[in-house]
Design an enzyme around this catalytic site. Structure first.
Site, PDB file in Angstrom:
ATOM      1  CB  CYS A 393      -0.919  -0.011   1.216  1.00  6.94           C
ATOM      2  SG  CYS A 393      -1.846   1.518   1.441  1.00  6.94           S
ATOM      3  CB  CYS A 396       1.097   1.338   4.377  1.00  5.96           C
ATOM      4  SG  CYS A 396      -0.591   0.778   4.648  1.00  5.96           S
TER       5      CYS A 396
END
Length: 473
Positions: A393, A396
């Site tokens: 991600c 993230c």
């Protein structure tokens, strides 16, 4: 495809079947046919070229295969149809190998790529303009010196600033953007049945399908190719492998069928910062929303500014998973058979190939058993802050630095800093037990309360995270 019946002896006259011609005339070359059982052959030119007059992007030209029927009926003498079939030579365009072309243009500049696209497709190609950085495509097209067309999808829910920007772009370049609008009946039915903001509850796909995808489908039916502003660095998982040119995997062009539309992505390999350097250097008008923190701009209810530590695509459909952030216009980017799936999960056999993130000696890596035990504890010795993450991600990854700095600042303070990988097989558990909505989700486990508290802000800089912890510790 255009069909023209011409007489060799009077090319300038109205098309008609010739009444006399020398018997020793040779059979016409590619693009014409000659009935062998008639003394005076008819030449029919089957040209794949279309008129150069500007057509609206949505006005798909009808395929005129029915034009052959009345002509064949006039050639009704015995054996004529057989002779026609034997002597017709249909001129076919040499099929381009777009995979090979993409490799050849991999290191080409956007200007060179757009120039090649416009030269190849002429009036049958158009630039898709969304009101964001796509204005760079228009600037590149202008610099080629070739004529070009621009179309845009007006969903009816764009920001006021975007509509003003459209007008500014038209005046700056002296063009008319060809707008597409959604079907009023379909929009009316959606809003009456589900309300104005149903996408917050059941996802954006249905609304986007009605307000965007079907518009685009209609627009592309009038084209043989289109130019997009997709970049590899724009969206995690969905745009990382797009080529500079490809046969469109989803939509059809004016000729219909698979492979009838070519998709050009001239800035696929360009970094977003370089796009902005180009816009500034050329003094190109930009959407004023960019100055307010908007980077990726779409419909007003589904777009918001991004904050420090956030990826640019996180401003779109922020309530959904990172890998589902496509509205359907480029759904061919979504993979179904690898580690990337539409729902944002990853197949187990692909997890090991992804490098982990949030690596620090001051940070605890929780297993499924570890976080289950943390949930069960009613009285904890120390409070915990835990990030639920997926290493693929981009959002993230964007907060990794600040979270590691948080772990360093809280080392020895009595607050435990941890991470739990919540994608793949753990995603269902994280959604049902850990309040996972999208990645990343940050939870604080107080000392004397079993229920974790979800971090509500999108600000993921270290000071904001530290303020959250200090308010609850």
């Amino acid at each position: 495809m255009a069909f023209a019946v011409t007489s060799p002896s009077r090319a300038s006259s109205a098309p008609k079947i010739a009444s006399s011609l020398s018997s020793d005339l040779k059979v016409p070359c590619i693009g014409a046919f000659q009935p062998s059982d008639r003394p005076h052959p008819t030449i029919i030119n089957l040209s794949t070229r279309r008129a150069s007059a500007v057509k609206p992007v949505f006005a798909a030209e009808a395929r005129r295969t029915d034009s052959v029927v009345p002509l064949a009926a006039t050639l009704s003498a015995s054996g004529t149809e057989k002779a026609v079939r034997e002597n017709v030579v249909v001129e076919e365009e040499e099929k381009e190998d777009y995979e090979q072309l993409a490799k050849e243009l991999e290191n080409a500049s956007p200007l060179e790529i757009i120039d090649k696209a416009l030269a190849k497709f002429g009036n049958d190609i158009a630039i898709a303009f969304s009101g964001a950085e796509d204005v760079a495509l228009i600037e590149y097209a202008k610099l080629t010196g070739r004529p070009f067309r621009v179309f845009s999808l007006d969903t009816g829910r764009l920001n006021p600033e975007t509509y003003t920007f459209f007008d500014t772009v038209e005046k700056h370049y002296g063009i008319r953007i060809e707008y597409m609008f959604p079907d009023a009946i379909e929009v009316q039915a959606l809003v009456r049945n589900k309300g104005l903001f149903s996408f917050y509850e059941d996802g954006h796909q249905e609304c986007c399908r009605i307000r965007k995808v079907r518009l685009l489908r209609r627009a592309l039916k009038g084209l043989r190719a289109w130019i997009t502003g997709q970049r590899k660095d724009q969206s995690p998982g969905t745009r990382s492998e797009i080529p500079v040119v490809q046969v469109d995997p989803v939509f059809e062009g004016m000729d219909g069928g698979v492979g009838s539309l070519v998709k050009w992505n001239p800035v696929a390999n360009v970094d977003g910062r370089d796009i902005w350097n180009f816009l500034r250097a050329m003094d190109v008008p930009v959407n004023p929303l960019h100055l307010q923190g908007y980077i990726s701009i779409g419909c007003e209810p589904c777009t918001r500014p991004v904050l420090p530590g956030q990826h640019e695509r996180e401003g779109r459909w922020w309530w959904e998973d990172a890998k589902a952030k496509e509205c359907g216009l480029h759904k061919g980017n979504l993979k179904q058979d690898g580690s990337v799936q539409q729902n944002g999960s990853a197949k187990t056999n692909g997890l090991a190939k992804i490098s982990d993130i949030f690596e620090s000696q001051n940070l605890v890596n929780l297993s499924r058993t570890g976080i289950e035990n943390l949930l069960r504890l009613g009285n904890r010795k120390d409070p915990w802050i835990v990030v639920l993450y997926a290493p693929w991600c981009k959002f993230c990854q964007g907060m990794e630095t600040s979270y590691l700095e948080l772990a360093d600042k809280l080392a020895g303070s009595g607050v435990k800093v941890a991470k739990f990988r919540a994608d793949g097989d753990q995603k269902a558990f994280a959604k049902s037990e850990l309040q996972l909505g999208s990645f990343p989700t940050i939870l604080f486990f107080p000392r004397h309360t079993s229920q974790p508290i979800k971090y509500p802000s999108e600000k993921r800089d270290v000071n904001s995270l530290l303020a959250f912890v200090n308010a609850l510790r």
